[in-house]
Design a protein around this motif. Structure first.
Motif, short mmCIF file in Angstrom:
data_model
loop_
_atom_site.label_atom_id
_atom_site.label_comp_id
_atom_site.label_asym_id
_atom_site.label_seq_id
_atom_site.Cartn_x
_atom_site.Cartn_y
_atom_site.Cartn_z
N ALA A 196 3.00 4.62 7.00
CA ALA A 196 2.26 3.49 7.56
C ALA A 196 0.77 3.79 7.64
O ALA A 196 -0.07 2.94 7.32
CB ALA A 196 2.81 3.14 8.95
N ARG A 197 0.44 5.00 8.03
CA ARG A 197 -0.97 5.40 8.15
C ARG A 197 -1.66 5.34 6.80
O ARG A 197 -2.79 4.84 6.66
CB ARG A 197 -1.04 6.81 8.74
N LEU A 198 -0.99 5.85 5.77
CA LEU A 198 -1.58 5.83 4.42
C LEU A 198 -1.71 4.40 3.90
O LEU A 198 -2.71 4.07 3.24
CB LEU A 198 -0.71 6.66 3.47
N LEU A 199 -0.74 3.55 4.19
CA LEU A 199 -0.83 2.17 3.74
C LEU A 199 -1.98 1.43 4.42
O LEU A 199 -2.67 0.62 3.78
CB LEU A 199 0.49 1.44 4.01
N VAL A 200 -2.19 1.69 5.70
CA VAL A 200 -3.32 1.07 6.40
C VAL A 200 -4.63 1.51 5.75
O VAL A 200 -5.53 0.69 5.52
CB VAL A 200 -3.29 1.43 7.89
N ILE A 201 -4.75 2.80 5.47
CA ILE A 201 -5.96 3.31 4.82
C ILE A 201 -6.15 2.63 3.47
O ILE A 201 -7.25 2.15 3.14
CB ILE A 201 -5.87 4.84 4.64
N ASP A 202 -5.10 2.59 2.66
CA ASP A 202 -5.22 2.01 1.32
C ASP A 202 -5.54 0.53 1.37
O ASP A 202 -6.31 0.02 0.54
CB ASP A 202 -3.91 2.24 0.55
N LEU A 203 -4.97 -0.19 2.33
CA LEU A 203 -5.22 -1.63 2.42
C LEU A 203 -6.64 -1.93 2.89
O LEU A 203 -7.32 -2.79 2.32
CB LEU A 203 -4.20 -2.27 3.36
#
Length: 435
Positions: A144-151
């Motif tokens: 989830a943390r990586l997806l937030v960063i990528d988004l």
């Protein structure tokens, strides 16, 4: 006897049907998520992680393993039941004048001998399941943390790419009109037309990647693919203290749940091996027998039975337990070594990104100044649109490269913090057997 039987039946479990649902669907809005508050929008990274922990479908399924492990722990900790036997021999012929009977009660001693290590193994196995579940939750938080960063960072790149595409598309439109009027040869402006096409392709690629990541985040939250998740911006810049990370890596065996799970699994296997060694002694049962024959002669006394360890001395189970323990020992050793290597590798990559970012800053500042000057010159009629657009797009490309580097640094920071379990409390307070 009737009272005893009734008491035993009163403690028995009963069966209740639990049919599967005919239909199931993911949440169609954020308001349906457990723990969601409308005042939270737009969602910070911490808020997203909390909602993922509460609503992720895979984690809800995984938590059912806790109950199963605790039930198995309870079963493995139960004392073996004593065995009661008896028979009646009715007088059919002969001089006797009574009904013969026999009665016995026996207790399996071997199960009592191995009870303590079996309980230890069951307890460690149940704790291992909990530690594995904690690691699964931690990894899900990491996703989830990586997806937030990528988004969030991906949206910044999309905005920059859109600005570049608008400029190139505007120039492309003018060039197309000039070609149609016969004022420009297509060959001389082929590179300009190609630049617009390339920018459009890059824009589409970014849009597809952004949509895919939005759908991944929705899936982590248990939402339908089309539900948008508003995210707070901007993200805090990366701030990774390599010295602190290396210091935390020293205690990785007690902080990382997967390593704790391996230690608990090793502890369970140690107990299983001890139980297997104890069980190699002859199976022994001790009890009391009583009987009466048809002439009313009664007998009673202790009874002992055991198996002769001629063929089966439990050597197979002992060998299996030893081999499994060695396998776990090797797995733990390798996992520890590779975990430290991965930390060192990620820190080296982060340091490289820092150097690259420092190198990009002067070029980006120079390109921004050149683009600003080109805009004023174009407005004053000193340069043509082609030169102005080239310089403006070059500045936007430099900014996009800087954003991509910032994104990579944030991703590396999240990955290394996930790897060392930074921000996670010590997973096991009591002493753990470390192989």
């Amino acid at each position: 006897m009737v009272v005893t039987a009734g008491a035993c039946l009163a403690g028995c479990a009963t069966y209740h049907a639990h049919p599967l649902p005919e239909q199931a669907a993911s949440a169609s809005s954020l308001s349906q998520l457990r723990g969601y508050d409308a005042t939270m929008a737009p969602l910070s990274a911490d808020a997203v992680e909390r909602l993922v922990l509460l609503n992720n479908p895979d984690l809800r399924s995984a938590r059912a393993r806790h109950q199963a492990a605790q039930a198995q722990r309870q079963q493995d900790s139960v004392l073996p039941n004593p065995v009661i036997g008896g028979s009646i021999g009715y007088l059919l012929s002969g001089p006797g004048d009574a009904t013969a009977w026999t009665a016995s009660i026996t207790q399996d001693i071997t199960s009592l001998i191995t009870l303590k290590p079996r309980r230890e193994a069951a307890r460690a196995t149940a704790d291992e399941v909990d530690a594995s579940l904690l690691w699964e939750e931690w990894q899900t938080i990491g996703k989830a943390r990586l997806l937030v960063i990528d988004l969030v960072e991906g949206q910044r790149q999309l905005d920059l790419q859109q600005r570049a595409l608008d400029l190139l598309a505007k120039r492309e439109s003018r060039i197309t009109q000039a070609i149609g009027a016969g004022n420009v040869d297509r060959v001389t402006v082929a590179s300009d037309l190609s630049a617009a096409a390339d920018a459009r392709t890059a824009m589409h690629d970014l849009q597809r990647r952004q949509l895919d990541q939005q759908q991944q985040l929705a899936a982590l939250l248990g939402l339908k693919p089309g539900v948008a998740v508003p995210l707070a911006t901007p993200l805090a810049p990366s701030d990774l203290d390599a010295a602190s990370i290396r210091e935390q890596a020293e205690g990785i065996s007690r902080r990382r749940p997967d390593l704790v799970a391996l230690q608990l699994g090793y502890r369970a296997q140690e107990a299983t091996l001890r139980a297997a060694v104890l069980a190699q002694f002859p199976p022994l049962s001790i009890g009391y027998d009583a009987s009466q024959d048809n002439s009313r002669v009664r007998n009673g006394g202790p009874a002992v039975s055991f198996a002769l360890p001629i063929f089966d001395r439990n050597q197979g189970n002992v060998a299996i337990a030893k081999a499994t323990r060695e396998q776990l020992h090797q797995e733990y050793t390798v996992r520890m070594a590779t975990s430290r290597d991965e930390v060192d590798a990620l820190l080296d990559q982060y340091a490289q990104l820092q150097r690259q970012r420092q190198a990009l800053l002067p070029a980006q500042d120079d390109a921004t100044r050149a683009a600003a000057q080109a805009m004023r010159a174009w407005q004053d009629g000193l340069v043509d649109m082609r030169a102005y657009v080239d310089l403006e797009v070059a500045a936007l490309t430099r900014q996009a490269a800087l954003v991509a580097t910032d994104q990579a640094m944030l991703e590396q920071q999240a990955a290394v913090e996930l790897l060392v379990g930074r921000g996670m409390p010590t997973s096991l307070e009591q002493d753990v057997i470390a192989p």
